[in-house]
Motif scaffolding. Structure first.
Motif, PDB file in Angstrom:
ATOM      1  N   UNK A 157      -5.349  10.163   5.085  1.00  7.09           N
ATOM      2  CA  UNK A 157      -6.762  10.027   4.712  1.00  7.09           C
ATOM      3  C   UNK A 157      -7.217  11.151   3.786  1.00  7.09           C
ATOM      4  N   UNK A 158      -6.952  12.383   4.183  1.00  4.55           N
ATOM      5  CA  UNK A 158      -7.428  13.531   3.401  1.00  4.55           C
ATOM      6  C   UNK A 158      -6.878  13.505   1.991  1.00  4.55           C
ATOM      7  N   UNK A 159      -5.590  13.225   1.856  1.00  4.68           N
ATOM      8  CA  UNK A 159      -4.980  13.175   0.532  1.00  4.68           C
ATOM      9  C   UNK A 159      -5.578  12.101  -0.352  1.00  4.68           C
ATOM     10  N   UNK A 160      -5.904  10.964   0.244  1.00  4.49           N
ATOM     11  CA  UNK A 160      -6.464   9.866  -0.538  1.00  4.49           C
ATOM     12  C   UNK A 160      -7.874  10.163  -1.039  1.00  4.49           C
ATOM     13  N   UNK A 171      -9.716   9.172  -7.291  1.00  3.79           N
ATOM     14  CA  UNK A 171     -10.749   8.145  -7.414  1.00  3.79           C
ATOM     15  C   UNK A 171     -10.278   6.829  -6.823  1.00  3.79           C
ATOM     16  N   UNK A 172      -9.042   6.422  -7.153  1.00  7.47           N
ATOM     17  CA  UNK A 172      -8.507   5.161  -6.630  1.00  7.47           C
ATOM     18  C   UNK A 172      -8.399   5.206  -5.116  1.00  7.47           C
ATOM     19  N   UNK A 173      -8.035   6.366  -4.563  1.00  2.79           N
ATOM     20  CA  UNK A 173      -7.927   6.506  -3.124  1.00  2.79           C
ATOM     21  C   UNK A 173      -9.272   6.403  -2.432  1.00  2.79           C
ATOM     22  N   UNK A 174     -10.286   7.040  -2.998  1.00  5.95           N
ATOM     23  CA  UNK A 174     -11.629   6.971  -2.400  1.00  5.95           C
ATOM     24  C   UNK A 174     -12.167   5.546  -2.443  1.00  5.95           C
ATOM     25  N   UNK A 175     -11.919   4.874  -3.539  1.00  5.23           N
ATOM     26  CA  UNK A 175     -12.367   3.478  -3.633  1.00  5.23           C
ATOM     27  C   UNK A 175     -11.701   2.623  -2.563  1.00  5.23           C
ATOM     28  N   UNK A 176     -10.418   2.862  -2.366  1.00  5.42           N
ATOM     29  CA  UNK A 176      -9.677   2.086  -1.374  1.00  5.42           C
ATOM     30  C   UNK A 176     -10.195   2.361   0.040  1.00  5.42           C
ATOM     31  N   UNK A 191       0.834  -1.198   0.000  1.00  7.72           N
ATOM     32  CA  UNK A 191       0.000   0.000   0.000  1.00  7.72           C
ATOM     33  C   UNK A 191       0.874   1.255   0.000  1.00  7.72           C
ATOM     34  N   UNK A 192       2.071   1.187   0.603  1.00  6.27           N
ATOM     35  CA  UNK A 192       2.981   2.330   0.568  1.00  6.27           C
ATOM     36  C   UNK A 192       3.408   2.635  -0.868  1.00  6.27           C
ATOM     37  N   UNK A 193       3.684   1.584  -1.642  1.00  3.54           N
ATOM     38  CA  UNK A 193       4.052   1.762  -3.049  1.00  3.54           C
ATOM     39  C   UNK A 193       2.871   2.314  -3.836  1.00  3.54           C
ATOM     40  N   UNK A 194       1.682   1.756  -3.600  1.00  4.10           N
ATOM     41  CA  UNK A 194       0.487   2.208  -4.318  1.00  4.10           C
ATOM     42  C   UNK A 194       0.199   3.675  -4.034  1.00  4.10           C
ATOM     43  N   UNK A 195       0.307   4.090  -2.771  1.00  3.96           N
ATOM     44  CA  UNK A 195       0.058   5.480  -2.417  1.00  3.96           C
ATOM     45  C   UNK A 195       1.106   6.387  -3.060  1.00  3.96           C
ATOM     46  N   UNK A 196       2.355   5.920  -3.102  1.00  5.92           N
ATOM     47  CA  UNK A 196       3.421   6.692  -3.731  1.00  5.92           C
ATOM     48  C   UNK A 196       3.105   6.973  -5.197  1.00  5.92           C
ATOM     49  N   UNK A 197       2.629   5.950  -5.908  1.00  2.71           N
ATOM     50  CA  UNK A 197       2.259   6.131  -7.318  1.00  2.71           C
ATOM     51  C   UNK A 197       1.058   7.063  -7.435  1.00  2.71           C
ATOM     52  N   UNK A 198       0.049   6.841  -6.600  1.00  2.86           N
ATOM     53  CA  UNK A 198      -1.187   7.624  -6.684  1.00  2.86           C
ATOM     54  C   UNK A 198      -0.930   9.099  -6.396  1.00  2.86           C
ATOM     55  N   UNK A 199      -0.084   9.397  -5.429  1.00  2.00           N
ATOM     56  CA  UNK A 199       0.225  10.778  -5.084  1.00  2.00           C
ATOM     57  C   UNK A 199       0.824  11.540  -6.255  1.00  2.00           C
ATOM     58  N   UNK A 200       1.568  10.820  -7.098  1.00  2.00           N
ATOM     59  CA  UNK A 200       2.244  11.463  -8.226  1.00  2.00           C
ATOM     60  C   UNK A 200       1.404  11.440  -9.500  1.00  2.00           C
ATOM     61  N   UNK A 201       0.129  11.103  -9.343  1.00  2.00           N
ATOM     62  CA  UNK A 201      -0.768  11.096 -10.498  1.00  2.00           C
ATOM     63  C   UNK A 201      -0.615   9.890 -11.387  1.00  2.00           C
TER      64      UNK A 201
END
Length: 386
Positions: free
Chosen positions: A280-283, A287-292, A230-240
């Motif tokens: 939480x707020x950043x996620x 869309x992927x963050x809200x789904x998660x 999940x740390x890797x996934x969040x890293x990718x998501x944060x960078x678009x």
């Protein structure tokens, strides 16, 4: 006489109001708990209508597919008995890669595993500093265009997954897959997860047993992370970057024993709470963050709170015999999930939903303990040797 008549007329009304309030509160708790199961499914059906567009060019998409190299990186600790077979299976699968060169790299955290992994193209022996550090090191050592992270004790299916991966990389920047366990009491859990992810592919609900990405897209994650996936996934998501789950690729592994499975569940849940809640707020912005958050974090926070509140209400309103029955049923379900005294039977699988509700409270305590200790506690856990 007047005072008595008033008392007689108002008391039943008061009892009725109290009982009605309790009934509504119990129904509300049940609805809140059920939302954690129903909402992701409803979202998945709705979101399945969305068309997933391909991400923008990052420099490697302009490269001919036939020239893209791929390396499978396996962080391994105490995996001496299973690593040779895993390497052999992966080598056969890599013959299906439609790109350029392929290789297998093992990042071994113990000498015995390193020796057993001698059939790999590259073996790096490192100290035990946690899986996140091993992953960072493995990616840094690789020179391949595409990197696949996997575990030594699982099997990626189908065998032509590399050809399928090439297609998925045209849609997602970080590709994961569905997971299943052989001879596991969590059969219904994995079936539910697989169904939701098949409809809702653009999500951060990845599994660490299969993560694929372009090497240039990877940013090292903090070494103290327990839930490296999940740390890797969040890293990718944060960078678009687009994160997604393939509905064609999967991983299978042998179901763990009850006590090992319990520890794994608690470790994963505590890691998710430790990683996700502060962000939480950043996620909520993606869309992927809200789904998660709705799919996973709700079931680790709001859902179990509602469940245990409902249990408390049932105990309070029941007669003594009823209380004993409810308490015995709940405790037996939790104990069975923790220790597996009922075996892998239909009755045992029926208790999983209740048993799983005991994981979040234990995980929350562990996550809070980690917050108190800060970075002094590395991303390690008790490992069963294979």
């Amino acid at each position: 006489m007047t005072g008595r008549s008033v008392l007689k007329s108002t008391r039943p009304t008061s009892v009725f109001i109290t009982k009605s309030y309790r009934d509504r509160s119990l129904a509300l708790c049940g609805a809140v708990f059920a939302t954690g199961i129903v909402a992701p499914a409803l979202m998945a059906v709705w979101d399945s209508r969305r068309k997933i567009s391909a991400p923008g060019d990052d420099g490697t998409r302009g490269k001919e597919e036939s020239a893209l190299s791929l390396e499978v990186v396996i962080p391994a600790y105490l995996e001496a008995s299973v690593i040779p077979e895993s390497i052999s299976y992966i080598r056969k699968a890599l013959t299906h890669w439609p790109g350029g060169s392929t290789s297998v790299r093992v990042i071994a955290s113990d000498e015995e595993t390193a020796v057993s992994a001698s059939s790999a193209d590259h073996v790096n022996l490192v100290g035990r500093t946690g899986k996140a550090s091993a992953v960072n090191y493995g990616v840094a050592q690789s020179s391949a265009d595409i990197v696949v992270l996997t575990d030594a004790n699982c099997q990626i299916v189908p065998q032509d997954w590399p050809a399928l991966l090439m297609d998925e990389l045209q849609v997602f920047d970080l590709v994961s897959c569905n997971k299943g366990e052989i001879l596991s009491s969590d059969t219904f859990f994995w079936a539910y997860e697989r169904w939701v992810k098949s409809k809702q592919r653009n999500t951060l609900a990845v599994v660490g047993e299969f993560l694929a990405f372009r090497r240039r897209d990877y940013n090292a994650i903090p070494p103290d992370r327990i839930s490296d996936d999940i740390a890797i996934a969040i890293s990718f998501d944060k960078r678009g970057k687009r994160v997604g789950v393939s509905d064609q690729i999967g991983v299978l592994e042998e179901g763990a024993g009850p006590q090992e499975q319990w520890e794994r569940r608690v470790r994963i849940a505590s890691g998710q709470l430790y990683e996700v809640v502060p962000q939480f707020t950043g996620l909520t912005r993606s869309l992927a963050g809200r789904r998660y958050l709705i799919h996973k974090i709700y079931r680790l926070t709001v859902g179990p709170v509602a469940f245990w509140a409902a249990v408390a209400m049932l105990l309070r309103r029941a007669e003594w015999k009823g209380r004993a029955g409810i308490l015995a049923g709940v405790l037996a379900s939790v104990a069975n999930y923790r220790y597996g005294f009922m075996g892998n039977t239909a009755a045992s699988r029926a208790t999983v939903v209740v048993g799983l509700q005991a994981v979040p409270p234990v995980a929350a305590v562990r996550a809070l303990t980690r917050v108190g200790r800060g970075s002094r506690q590395g991303g390690q856990w008790q490992k069963v040797a294979r």
